[in-house]
Design a protein around this motif. Sequence first.
Motif: not given
Length: 488
Positions: A465-467, A472-474, A480-481
Amino acid sequence: MEDLVLMKKRPTFGYSLLLLVSLAAMLIVGLTILKAPLAVVMFLAWLVVNLFAIKLGYTYNELEKIGIKQVGKSLQSVVIMLAVGVLISSWIASGTVPTIIYYGLKIINPKYYLATTLIICAIVSMFTGTSWGTIGTVGVALLGIGISMGINPGMVAGALISGSWFGDKLSPLSDTTNFQSGVMGVPLMTHVKHMLYTTVPAFIISLILFLILGSGQTADADIHAIEVVGESLKNFYTISPITLIPLIVVVILLVKQRPASQSILIGGVLGMILAIFYQKFDATLVLNSALKGFEYDFKDEFLNTLLNRGGMDSMTRTIQALIFTTALGGMIREMDILNVIIEPIGKKLKSTFSLIFSAMFVDYLSIALTGSHMFGAIMVESTMLDLFKKNKLKPENASRISEDCGTLGVTLIPYGVTAMFIVDTLGIDFATFIPFVFFCYISPLFNLVCAVTGIGIARYTDEELEELERLEELERLEELEKLEMKEE
């Protein structure tokens, strides 16, 4: 994209409900009353969503970009579908499909006709990837033979439908199987393996029920019709285990978890080689069949119907429907429409059973409103997938539910596209076969059994789940970039 949503107005519960009701009404009218193709109705639905989105501050260009982004996630399924079209046509030309049918018909025993029908249709459907094709070809023949034996036509239809769906669900060649896995973002073979927990027990119970029903049927008529079909196939093909080589190779590649499109294309190429050098079909005919489908005059209406099919062109409508349905689901999800609807309920959903049951309810409600399993899959993906993740349930739990409740469920609705196809193809009333499609009733119930027992429920570990959240954050940062670069 999430920042884009934050800059817009969030819809109210009433506004969200009005949009969904409007879409449902459009789909019901378009699919059931006007008999319009699903792809056309879903494409026009983009404009309906756009009308509602204006008040929330969206432009059509923004919605279209969101939809296209969502479609991009399903392109692998499109490639697989096209490969499947190639494979079906080449396996018909190579004699692979005719050989499967020939040997399948040989094992028919009148005493166990219903069970045999279930098994034959399961085998044919699994190796061709099409329940509709199996019902419309082998199924038609088996129904006629069963009726000549004095067996209840509803029972025969129930057996052939159940078998066709079993094979279709577990076939990596199936367009519905590829669609469901693509919508939920689940690897194809992971999706297929996860369905074994509900599909295999349901098939075994269905088999037992048909054995019991079959024991009370009379089966005194001769089986000359079966022999005629077998001899007709031998007149045009060299029936031999050699023609099963492409099938064996594809199974081995898929078991070794090679990419589905690569495995299927290799099977298609092997089929073409056998068709040209073993069955002696013209090379131009075989290659053109990869696009247009196999087209050959067998001088026999049944064989023409049975074997003239496949090709990439045969996947066009399904691909169109996937594109427009997937894009629409992406638009609705980004507008937060479905989250607004599900949030009040979602806060109370904590147990595995309540989550599984709710996903089943959403799917059944969706297909009841539209008669479309594709729309049902989008609804489950949009409303339940995030809730599943929050409770450490992997998406293959949702894709399995969409198969069991959505793909199978459209058989149980009189105006569902599958039910209408069956009525038109087999020439029997809906009420005649609906009591006997045991597989379509039993398979969904095993999702609840899995939820209660924990068997067959795929869960994330804390590390997984952390991975996933990190990836997903990346992805969000990359979006956004790109947005910032575009604004500059």
